[in-house]
Design a protein around this motif. Structure first.
Motif, PDB file in Angstrom:
ATOM      1  N   ALA A 181       1.968  -3.447  10.580  1.00  9.86           N
ATOM      2  CA  ALA A 181       1.241  -4.671  10.936  1.00  9.86           C
ATOM      3  C   ALA A 181      -0.258  -4.525  10.675  1.00  9.86           C
ATOM      4  O   ALA A 181      -0.905  -5.457  10.177  1.00  9.86           O
ATOM      5  CB  ALA A 181       1.487  -5.023  12.405  1.00  9.86           C
ATOM      6  N   ILE A 182      -0.796  -3.367  10.978  1.00  5.84           N
ATOM      7  CA  ILE A 182      -2.223  -3.129  10.740  1.00  5.84           C
ATOM      8  C   ILE A 182      -2.511  -3.132   9.238  1.00  5.84           C
ATOM      9  O   ILE A 182      -3.478  -3.747   8.776  1.00  5.84           O
ATOM     10  CB  ILE A 182      -2.677  -1.815  11.403  1.00  5.84           C
ATOM     11  N   THR A 236       2.264   7.154  11.219  1.00  8.14           N
ATOM     12  CA  THR A 236       3.583   7.177  11.865  1.00  8.14           C
ATOM     13  C   THR A 236       3.581   6.441  13.199  1.00  8.14           C
ATOM     14  O   THR A 236       4.595   6.439  13.889  1.00  8.14           O
ATOM     15  CB  THR A 236       4.031   8.631  12.091  1.00  8.14           C
ATOM     16  N   PHE A 237       2.489   5.823  13.544  1.00  4.44           N
ATOM     17  CA  PHE A 237       2.404   5.175  14.844  1.00  4.44           C
ATOM     18  C   PHE A 237       2.973   3.749  14.800  1.00  4.44           C
ATOM     19  O   PHE A 237       3.029   3.119  13.748  1.00  4.44           O
ATOM     20  CB  PHE A 237       0.954   5.155  15.350  1.00  4.44           C
ATOM     21  N   VAL A 250      -5.027  -5.805   7.356  1.00  7.50           N
ATOM     22  CA  VAL A 250      -6.210  -5.385   6.598  1.00  7.50           C
ATOM     23  C   VAL A 250      -6.116  -5.853   5.149  1.00  7.50           C
ATOM     24  O   VAL A 250      -7.073  -6.399   4.594  1.00  7.50           O
ATOM     25  CB  VAL A 250      -6.394  -3.850   6.684  1.00  7.50           C
ATOM     26  N   VAL A 251      -4.969  -5.654   4.517  1.00 16.59           N
ATOM     27  CA  VAL A 251      -4.815  -6.055   3.119  1.00 16.59           C
ATOM     28  C   VAL A 251      -4.944  -7.572   2.976  1.00 16.59           C
ATOM     29  O   VAL A 251      -5.630  -8.057   2.069  1.00 16.59           O
ATOM     30  CB  VAL A 251      -3.485  -5.536   2.527  1.00 16.59           C
ATOM     31  N   TRP A 303      -0.652  -0.870  -3.103  1.00 16.69           N
ATOM     32  CA  TRP A 303      -0.455   0.559  -3.340  1.00 16.69           C
ATOM     33  C   TRP A 303      -1.267   1.379  -2.338  1.00 16.69           C
ATOM     34  O   TRP A 303      -0.755   2.348  -1.765  1.00 16.69           O
ATOM     35  CB  TRP A 303      -0.852   0.888  -4.777  1.00 16.69           C
ATOM     36  N   LEU A 304      -2.525   0.979  -2.115  1.00 17.47           N
ATOM     37  CA  LEU A 304      -3.338   1.685  -1.129  1.00 17.47           C
ATOM     38  C   LEU A 304      -2.733   1.582   0.273  1.00 17.47           C
ATOM     39  O   LEU A 304      -2.729   2.560   1.031  1.00 17.47           O
ATOM     40  CB  LEU A 304      -4.775   1.149  -1.130  1.00 17.47           C
ATOM     41  N   ALA A 305      -2.208   0.421   0.595  1.00 17.04           N
ATOM     42  CA  ALA A 305      -1.543   0.259   1.895  1.00 17.04           C
ATOM     43  C   ALA A 305      -0.334   1.189   1.991  1.00 17.04           C
ATOM     44  O   ALA A 305      -0.083   1.789   3.039  1.00 17.04           O
ATOM     45  CB  ALA A 305      -1.117  -1.185   2.104  1.00 17.04           C
TER      46      ALA A 305
END
Length: 151
Positions: free
Chosen positions: A80-81, A74-75, A85-86, A64-66
Motif C-alpha cells: 500500500a505504501i 516485509t512489513f 508513493v508511486v 520497477w523501483l517499487a
C-alpha cells in the motif's frame, strides 16, 4: 465513418502483423497494444509519440523501483505504501512537459506489473507499441487521402 477508414485499415493490418511477429519472437503482445492506445490518447503525431512513450516508460520504471522496494520490505502495508508513493510520483512528474500524460504513466506501471515484473519485456513492448501507433497513424492518413480522392 469514412474518416476512420484509413486508420481502421492500417491499425487492423498492423495489429495482425504485430500479433504474429510478437508471438513468434515471444514478446509481450498485449502490452504493445496499451502503448499503441496511449499514442492516440496522447494526441498522435510527434506529441503523442513522445508524451505517450515517455510516460509509459517512466511508469514502468517507477513500477520497477517499487518492486525493488517490495523485495526488501516485509512489513504489513508495504504494498500500500509503495502504491501510494508511486501514484503520487506519477501525478507530480506531469509537471515535466514530456511526462505530462498521466494516464500513460499509470498504464506503464500497470503493464510492468501485468508482465509479472518483466522490465525488459515491458520496455520492448512499450516501444514497439508506440512505434506501431505512429506507423498506423501515418499509414492511415495515406490510405485516407487515397480513399477520399474523387474518382
Amino acid at each position: 465513418m469514412k474518416n476512420f477508414l484509413g486508420v481502421g485499415i492500417s491499425v487492423g493490418l498492423l495489429a495482425g502483423i504485430w500479433t504474429q511477429v510478437s508471438m513468434e519472437l515471444a514478446l509481450v503482445t498485449w502490452a504493445a497494444f496499451v502503448a499503441w492506445a496511449c499514442y492516440f490518447a496522447a494526441g498522435g503525431g510527434r506529441t503523442g509519440f513522445t508524451r505517450g512513450l515517455a510516460a509509459n516508460i517512466s511508469g514502468a520504471l517507477w513500477g520497477w523501483l517499487a518492486s525493488l522496494f517490495l523485495n526488501h520490505a516485509t512489513f504489513t502495508g508495504a504494498i500500500a505504501i509503495a502504491v501510494t508513493v508511486v501514484a503520487f510520483i506519477l501525478c507530480m512528474q506531469a509537471a515535466v512537459g514530456v511526462l505530462s500524460f498521466i494516464p500513460g504513466a499509470f498504464a506503464g506501471t500497470a503493464v510492468f506489473f501485468g508482465t509479472s515484473f518483466d522490465l525488459w519485456g515491458t520496455l520492448i513492448a512499450l516501444v514497439a507499441g508506440a512505434c506501431l501507433g505512429w506507423l498506423s497513424d501515418l499509414l492511415g492518413q495515406r490510405i485516407q487521402r487515397a480513399v477520399a480522392q474523387p474518382a
